[in-house]
Each structure stands twice: as structure tokens, then as C-alpha cells.
Motif scaffolding. Structure first.
Motif: not given
Lengths: 431, 530
Positions: A71-74, A338, A340-344, A348, A379-380, B198, B200, B203
Motif C-alpha cells: 500500500n506504500t511502495r506498491g 516520495r 509512497a509510489g504514485n499511480g504511474s 514524486d 510523505g518524505n 499517466q 490518474v 494516486r
């Protein structure tokens, strides 16, 4: 004596600049004027990872459950067991296998949790801080941190050397080296095109160009241009000589590998250059940091693979040529990313990060403690080691110079003394 | 507002040449004479207007390009099929445009609204070459429609994307910046370069959100990290389609199913607009209206100040600080152009104001800027009336004009990072200078300064083969346009005497003098300045 004849007087004993604006401001290169430098003539190679390297996927906290929390690094997680174990707590990204060998041999130090207070998440503002050795809240110095050290240490020196510093594999001079009084740092994108051509009437034209660029002037822009021409003309012959030194290492294609390759050639050619700056671009991995296979696809593993290959090739050449103990490499990136990962498939801009020091006199190991992935600011990662303390360790232990005038304050270096075994007798000497 | 008041001083060759160097790529003596006209204030205004009021399409230039002979190089310029051709495609326009400010302004925007082709290229999937019928979900080229195989499609897509973006700047970039910002946000190359395709919901990612505020409008410090995150949410769903029916799987598309429809808060403004892209347009208006946090300018939108500063440092003097009173005046002028929708930022009228101002013509600003590499090449060819024989060649030992410009530190279509090129002194590094001087050497070859070119100077511009003073004056009036230093005159005369005293016929020696002088003049410190 014609300038051309003076330039032919002797490689490796050259001065490219004067300390004041005088005529001629191009440099009379006299072999006799420069004493043979004593000691080890220690060398610093600054390696920039531009764009903000993801430190958590470079040095993986392999025992930290938060790192492995999907749920964090994905998708960014390097699957457990794929990393290369270093000290039990940390593992290198699988693409850093060559550097892992240097770690095991005790020549690679990792400093964790490096950063500065009130981090700025702009690439350019944060790079400014790192390059100028400054932090938010105080006026940004006009000189780079290396330039300030250089000016402090070299004050009053009679005849500094040529190619004292160089930007290798770059077409512009990084701010770290910018602002040294009276010295224009050469920037060499590629050795093969770093040579002046002349069609017909070559001798007449070359003499005229040299003369046109050595007229006394009070105009600062004209003066700067003339100095730069002098640097170009004088350094071109040295670079041509260096480029003929045999390449032994296996460098990756591209300007970063070319830059380290040329740095090695300049060192092995015997030139007295002390500061090199190379840069690898592309670490701004907002998207496609990883692909479907997080180890072998995506942009970050490709970057780290080239990073690993280039540094290994350089260190190998230093070792086989007997220069490893003279060389210190220091890596930096403007910020970490960051947690946590983002959705792409990326992440960040972040803050706290790790960096590396490599060389024959580096005491291998992990310094600065473990990153805390639970105590974050927006988040950093927080920082615990001021990057100027890392610079201070380099100046104090490697160059045996007082870092306080460079940064305006001093730092506790007790936890980050990664340079060891340096003889104070044979250390840094500029002249 | 004294600094930007209309210039009322003398209107002579010196002022007109300054205008031509900054608002274009320099001018030859006859062009300068035309700009001076009768030397009255109205002539100055007409000269500025003639540069600013350019057409979206330079019809004369396009006709000239179409009429070029069918050499490999000119075919590459007429119809670029590789990204390496595109730099020459543009450089040719800089050299030959009849509307030179159009190209200089396009470069200004290219350097501010950056997209590096290397990243755009890596963002175009290799699968487009193989094509597909849209049925294979693992091959994501086509969601709808079909695409026949074409081994050259990927590079064609890259060329089209980068050229389209460049033409966006070229045709309307000098008009309302608000419109430009809306367009560039939906530009396919930009959507790939700063990853917003990308971005979205759930996230979101911040790349475009941060850079549009930091580099495209307001400058660092005028927004919070929370603003960055919220703007990223507002931009979700601004993407590219995968509809292959039109053979173009990278068209802009607003993807509602990827758009975050919860309320966003940017600069304390809470919104969630229903229509496609409305959140984006609203954010752009908010960005262009946000008042500066900097005390000297606290009554003006941050964007007006930042954009005024960008204009001033590209066209007047790169050393001018963002807190300079002239920047404030221009910002105030930009901010005056607003409507109920927000600020328009009419660049054309701001440029008209700036270029007609006493500030612009202040002698203290002349020759204070370092020519960028495209200036270095284009100003020489334009003012000498010479033509490079090859703009697009990729060869490593004798590269074409655009590759030469790249060697000087400016790879057109590929700035070094999202902030664009460092200009000013950063252009003058040892390696860049070597590449400049080697281009000067190239200009001196018979392929550019042909026998006919050299011989044609006699007798109207140079009296005869021994008229050394006339030869020096010929190049001074074109490449330098201000007085030479006495030492320079002596050195140049010595060079000519040296050639005169060498072997060869009078004609041979004369041509070597002309060519050698071209080389030497382009290595003068003064020629690096504009």
C-alpha cells in the motif's frame, strides 16, 4: 616567443589563468614556473545523479516491513531476496552488483539520511543548495562550494596548475565549480570534438585568434570571453593528449560514461587535475521508474546499471594504474523521492536520501543510521545528516582543509568519518 | 512608469541594429537602413511593429523552402522524417525567415515550455511500428481502431509531435499566454514529457502540476506543496487517446474515468467543475491570478512578474533581477490585460511596449547579452547573406548546421532539463567556444563563402583585392556593428598582410583574405555578444 611555441612547452605543467586582470590574460605556460607537486595530489570526483534519485530503491532497507508494504511502495518494491545484501540491514539494487563488490572490499561507504532543513522540492532550487553548499533561509552564495574551498585554500598561491578542475562529459560548468576567482573551469562534452580546426592559412589564423583574444580590457564580459578562449585553446591540447591514453574499463555509452572515461584518462595521463565533475541525468522517475518486472524493466534499473558500470570501470582503471588511493568519488542527488509510489509506476519528489563515497581510502560501511519510513514529513524522509557535514568530511579528512570558512559553520563529523588511513604528511598540496 | 515609456532618443543605425539583434537574428546594413527610414520616432515605432505583427505562417519563407532544389539536406528540411532533421528544419527558418522575431520568440517559448525529445521518444511505445488490430489488450497501442505495421511509424510520430509543439509556439505563442498555457497543457509531447497522460485519480502524480507553477508561470515559492498535490488532482485525466482509427494513437483526450471528481483546494479556492478539462482551465486561471508572495510585488499576480522577467531576461538583459523596476512595470502592463475570466497576458502587446521603450534602447543594455548558439550561426549567415550548404547532416566528422549548434550546447528540441538552457555566461564554456570557433571555420570554407560570394564583393563593397580596410569594414558592419578596438584593427591588418605576402595569385589570396576574416571576426569577443 610566439604563443604557439609557448603552448608546446610542456604538458602537465601548465597554468591557464592569472589571478588578476592583466595582459596577456591568456596564459604563458612555462614549465619552469610550476614546481613539481609533492604528496599524493588527492583527487575528488563529484558524481551528480540529476533529477532526484530514489534512494530507497538504491540502498534498500531490507529488514524494514514498511518498505515491503504494497500500500506504500506498491509496484516500486524490489522483491525481497532480489537485493544484494550489504550489511544485513541494507541491500543494493540488483543492478549494483559491481558496486557491491567494491563495498565488500571496503572501498564504498554509504551515508544515509542526508539532507537539509526545510527541504525544497524544486529540482533547481534544491540543486542550487547542494551545489552552492547552502540551505534555505540564508542568501544563496554566488560561488559553488568547491569554488569557495578552492579560493580559500589557494589564496596567494603563485602559479596554480592547468585543468585544476574540469567538468567532464558536460557542455556547461556546474555551479559547484562556478565562481573561482580568475579561473574558468573547462567543460568538455567529448574529447573527440574538443579541438580547434582551421581551414587555410592555419598559422596566420591561429596567431590572429590568439592575439585578438588577449587584448587588455576593462570590460568584464570581454575579459571573461577572452579568458574562456584561453582556457579552450590551452586545454584542447591537454585533452587531445589525455584522449590517447588506453581505455581499460568497460564504460557504458553516453555522456556520463564518456565523462568518467575522460576523467580517468586525464588522471592516468599524469595531469594535475584535482577536481572532476560528472553527471548522469534522468533520475526524475515520476513515471515508469519500474516496468512490469521491477528488477529488470523500467527507467531506474537502466540508470543504476549504467551508474554501476561506469563507476566500476573508473575505479578499476584507478586501481590498475595505482591511483585508487588518490581518488575519492562522492555522489549526490538534489533530493530523494516520495516514500509512497504514485499511480504511474513512479514516485514524486522527496527529501532525505542516501549518497555514496568510493575510493581507496574510504572506510567502507553504512553511516548515518537507517532511514525511518514511519516518521515522515508530508510523505518524505527526514534528514539527520546535513549534506554540508558530508562535504566537510571531504574537505577536512581528504583535502586537509578547514571547512568552516566554506560553509560559515562547522559540523559534528563523528558519525560520518568515512575517510580513513590518510597520511597527513602526503595530503593535499596545491603547490 | 518611466522605464517603459516610449523611447524618444535618436533613431539611427545603432539603435536599429540593436533592435534587429534582439528581436530577431540581426540585420544586414541595407536592412538596417530600411528600419531606420527617416530617423523619426514614428520610424522606430514602425520598425518595432513590423517585427511584432507577424503572420502565423511566414508564407514567403514556406514558398522559398518549397522551391529549394532536391538535395538530401533540403529534402530533409522540406519533409523531416527523423528527429535529427528537425533541428535543421528550424535552423533554416531562423536563417531565412522574413519574420525573424517569430523564430526568436518561438525559441523563447521552447526554452520556457520545455519538452525534451529524448524523453518524448522513450514515451512512445515501440509497438506502434508493429501495429495491431486493437484486439490484443496486452499490446496497448490501440484501444480502438487498427494500425497496420509500419517500421518508421515511431520516428514519424516523434517528428510530428515535436514539430506540432514548435508550430504551436510559432503560430500563436506571441498572442495571449493564457491560451498558450491551455494548449501546451494538452499538447501530446508535453503530456508525455511531464507525464500528465499517466496522472490518474487515487494516486495522482505531480510532475506537470509542479512544473507548470514553478517554471511555466509563477516561479518557485509562490505555491505550497499542498497546492502541488491539489493541482495534480485537478489535472488527472488530461491524457492521450489510443484510438488508432486516424492512424494517430496519441491524440489529446480528456479521460473522465481517470479524473478525480472530488473537491480540490488550490490557493484556498475550492472547486470541482463538471465539464471535461474544466478543472484544468480553472487551475490555469487560478495560477495566472495568484498574487505574489514577494513583498516588492505583493499587489501583482506572481505570474505577471515571472513572465515579465522571462521576457526581459531573454530580450533585454539577462542580468536583470526579478525585482527590477522595469520588470515590475512590464508585469503591471501584462496584468492590465484581464477579463472576467482572469488574466490573458497578451505577450504581443507586452513585447510591443518593451521593444519601444527607453529601457530597451538604453545604451547600457547593448552588447550585454551572450549570443546563444542559434544566434551565433543565424546572425552570421543572415548578416553576411551567406547560406550553409548543409543543415541536417548527422555525420560525426562533418556535421550539419543544427548538429553544430548542438555542439555549442544547444540541441534544438532537446534542452538539458525542464528548466531549459542556462543562458548568459553558461553559453561560454571552453567546449562550447571551440565548437563556435569551428563553425566560424566552417563558414570560411568555399562551400559557404563561395568563390562567387567573395568575388561579388568587388567593386561595390570592397574596392579591389588589396583593399584591406574595405574588407575589414565589410565584416565589421555586419558581424560587429560597433567600433573595433584599435588593437583588433592592427591584428586583422597584420593577418591580411600575412596572406598578401604568401604564395598564390591575387584572386586566390583575395578569397583567402575574405574567408579568413569571416573566421576571425566570428572569434572576436564582441561577436559573442548581442
Amino acid at each position: 616567443m610566439k604563443r604557439r611555441d609557448m603552448i608546446q612547452l610542456g604538458l602537465g605543467s601548465l597554468a591557464y589563468f592569472t589571478t588578476e586582470r592583466t595582459t596577456p590574460n591568456w596564459i604563458i605556460r612555462s614549465a619552469e614556473a610550476i614546481p613539481n607537486p609533492g604528496g599524493e595530489n588527492r583527487i575528488l570526483v563529484i558524481v551528480q545523479q540529476a533529477g532526484g534519485n530514489d534512494g530507497l530503491n538504491t540502498v534498500i532497507p531490507r529488514t524494514d516491513p514498511v518498505y515491503y508494504d504494497p500500500n506504500t511502495r506498491g509496484s516500486l518494491i524490489i522483491p525481497a531476496g532480489m537485493e544484494i545484501n550489504l550489511d544485513g540491514l541494507n541491500g543494493f539494487h540488483p543492478k549494483l552488483a559491481r558496486l557491491a563488490n567494491w563495498y565488500q572490499n571496503g572501498h564504498l561507504a554509504i551515508v544515509q539520511n542526508v539532507g537539509y532543513p526545510n527541504p525544497n522540492l524544486s529540482h533547481f532550487t534544491s540543486t542550487d543548495y547542494w551545489e552552492r553548499g547552502s540551505v534555505p533561509g540564508v542568501p544563496l552564495p554566488t560561488q559553488g562550494w568547491v569554488a569557495r574551498f578552492y579560493d580559500n585554500t589557494c589564496a596567494g598561491m603563485p602559479d596554480p596548475y592547468a585543468l585544476q578542475m574540469m567538468a567532464s562529459g558536460l557542455s556547461d560548468v556546474p555551479d559547484s565549480l562556478e565562481g573561482t576567482t580568475g579561473y574558468t573551469t573547462p567543460a568538455i562534452l567529448q574529447a573527440s570534438t574538443y579541438a580547434l580546426t582551421t581551414d587555410s592559412d592555419a598559422a596566420l589564423r591561429r596567431d590572429a585568434i590568439a592575439a585578438l583574444n588577449s587584448i587588455a580590457t576593462t570590460d568584464p564580459r570581454i575579459d571573461f570571453l577572452q579568458r574562456s578562449e584561453s582556457t579552450a585553446e590551452a586545454s584542447a591540447e591537454d585533452i587531445a593528449a589525455a584522449a590517447s591514453v588506453a581505455v581499460l574499463g568497460n564504460y557504458p555509452a553516453g555522456t556520463f560514461g564518456e565523462g568518467l572515461k575522460l576523467a580517468s584518462q586525464v588522471i592516468r595521463a599524469g595531469f594535475p587535475t584535482r577536481i572532476f565533475y560528472v553527471s548522469q541525468n534522468g533520475y526524475d522517475t515520476h513515471a515508469n521508474q519500474v516496468g512490469p518486472d521491477p528488477v529488470n524493466t523500467g527507467d531506474h534499473q537502466e540508470l543504476l546499471d549504467a551508474f554501476d558500470q561506469a563507476l566500476d570501470a573508473f575505479l578499476f582503471e584507478m586501481q590498475t594504474s595505482g591511483n585508487l588511493d588518490r581518488v575519492l568519488m562522492l555522489t549526490f542527488s538534489e533530493f530523494g523521492r516520495r516514500v509512497a509510489g504514485n499511480g504511474s509506476l513512479g514516485c514524486d519528489h522527496g527529501a532525505g536520501n542516501c549518497l555514496m563515497a568510493l575510493g581507496g581510502r574510504v572506510a567502507g560501511g553504512v553511516y548515518g543510521g537507517q532511514p525511518d519510513l514511519t516518521d515522515l514529513i508530508k510523505g518524505n524522509l527526514k534528514y539527520t545528516v546535513d549534506f554540508r557535514a558530508v562535504y566537510s568530511e571531504v574537505l577536512e579528512a581528504w583535502f586537509e582543509a578547514d571547512p568552516t570558512p566554506v560553509f560559515g559553520e562547522s559540523y559534528d563529523l563523528s558519525g560520518i568519518q568515512f575517510i580513513q588511513g590518510v597520511s597527513s604528511v602526503s595530503g593535499w598540496r596545491l603547490y | 512608469m518611466p522605464l517603459l515609456d516610449p523611447y524618444t532618443g535618436p533613431w539611427t543605425e545603432s539603435e536599429a541594429a540593436h533592435l534587429a539583434r534582439r528581436a530577431g537574428f540581426g540585420a544586414s546594413p541595407s536592412e538596417i537602413t530600411a528600419l531606420v527610414g527617416g530617423g523619426a520616432a514614428t520610424d522606430m515605432e514602425a520598425a518595432v511593429d513590423s517585427l511584432i505583427d507577424y503572420d502565423p505562417v511566414d508564407a514567403a519563407l514556406e514558398a522559398e523552402i518549397l522551391a529549394l532544389p532536391s538535395t538530401t539536406d533540403f529534402n530533409n528540411i522540406k519533409n523531416p522524417t527523423r528527429i535529427s532533421h528537425l533541428g535543421g528544419w528550424w535552423l533554416y527558418r531562423m536563417v531565412h525567415s522574413t519574420q525573424p522575431l517569430q523564430e526568436q520568440f518561438t525559441l523563447f517559448l521552447h526554452n520556457m515550455l520545455v519538452s525534451e525529445y529524448t524523453k518524448v521518444q522513450s514515451g512512445i511505445t515501440n509497438n506502434v511500428n508493429a501495429g495491431n488490430d486493437g484486439s490484443d489488450p496486452a499490446n496497448q497501442v490501440c484501444a480502438t481502431g487498427t494500425l497496420p505495421p509500419d517500421p518508421n511509424r515511431k520516428r514519424a510520430i516523434l517528428v510530428r509531435m515535436m514539430r506540432d509543439q514548435n508550430n504551436l509556439f510559432r503560430t500563436g505563442g506571441h498572442l495571449r499566454y493564457r491560451d498558450t498555457l491551455r494548449s501546451i497543457t494538452r499538447d501530446p509531447a508535453m503530456l508525455i514529457y511531464l507525464d500528465n497522460r499517466q496522472n490518474v485519480k487515487n494516486r495522482p502524480q505531480e510532475n506537470y502540476a509542479r512544473e507548470i507553477m514553478e517554471l511555466f508561470s509563477m516561479g518557485v515559492g509562490n505555491y505550497s506543496e499542498d497546492d502541488v498535490r491539489e493541482v495534480a488532482r485537478a489535472f488527472t485525466g488530461e491524457g492521450l487517446d489510443q484510438d488508432c482509427a486516424d492512424d494517430w494513437p496519441y491524440a489529446y483526450e480528456f479521460q473522465g474515468n481517470r479524473h478525480d471528481t472530488n473537491a480540490k483546494t488550490v490557493f484556498a479556492d475550492v472547486f470541482n467543475l463538471p465539464g471535461p478539462g474544466q478543472d484544468t482551465d480553472h487551475v490555469i486561471d487560478l495560477i495566472l491570478s495568484k498574487v505574489s508572495v514577494n513583498p516588492p510585488h505583493a499587489s501583482l499576480p506572481a505570474a505577471s512578474i515571472f513572465l515579465a522577467w522571462k521576457l526581459v531576461t531573454w530580450f533585454v538583459n539577462e542580468d536583470i533581477s526579478i525585482t527590477d523596476p522595469a520588470v515590475l512595470e512590464l508585469a503591471d502592463f501584462l496584468a492590465n490585460d484581464s477579463s472576467t475570466n482572469g488574466y490573458n497576458y497578451d505577450f504581443r502587446e507586452a513585447m510591443r511596449k518593451l521593444l519601444k521603450s527607453s529601457f530597451f534602447f538604453d545604451p547600457a543594455h547593448r552588447y550585454t547579452m551572450y549570443k546563444h548558439p542559434a544566434d551565433y550561426v543565424a546572425m552570421a549567415l543572415r548578416t553576411l547573406g551567406a547560406n550553409d550548404s548543409d543543415y541536417t547532416r548527422e555525420s560525426s566528422n562533418n556535421p550539419g548546421g543544427a548538429q553544430r549548434v548542438a555542439g555549442m550546447g544547444m540541441t534544438l528540441f532537446n534542452p538539458p532539463n525542464v528548466a531549459g538552457w542556462n543562458h548568459g555566461t553558461a553559453w561560454i564554456t571552453s567546449g562550447n567556444l571551440i565548437n563556435r570557433f569551428n563553425y566560424a571555420d566552417r563558414v570560411s570554407k568555399s562551400s559557404i563563402l563561395t568563390d562567387a560570394y567573395c568575388d561579388g564583393l568587388i567593386p561595390s563593397l570592397v574596392a579591389d583585392e588589396q583593399d584591406h580596410a574595405g574588407m575589414i569594414e565589410y565584416f565589421r558592419a555586419r558581424l560587429i556593428q560597433t567600433a573595433l578596438r584599435p588593437e583588433e584593427v592592427t591584428i586583422l591588418q597584420d593577418f591580411l598582410t600575412g596572406v598578401e605576402n604568401s604564395a598564390g595569385t591575387a584572386t586566390q589570396k583575395y578569397r583567402r583574405k575574405i574567408r579568413g576574416l569571416a573566421h576571425l571576426f566570428m572569434t572576436l569577443p564582441q561577436y559573442q555578444l548581442k
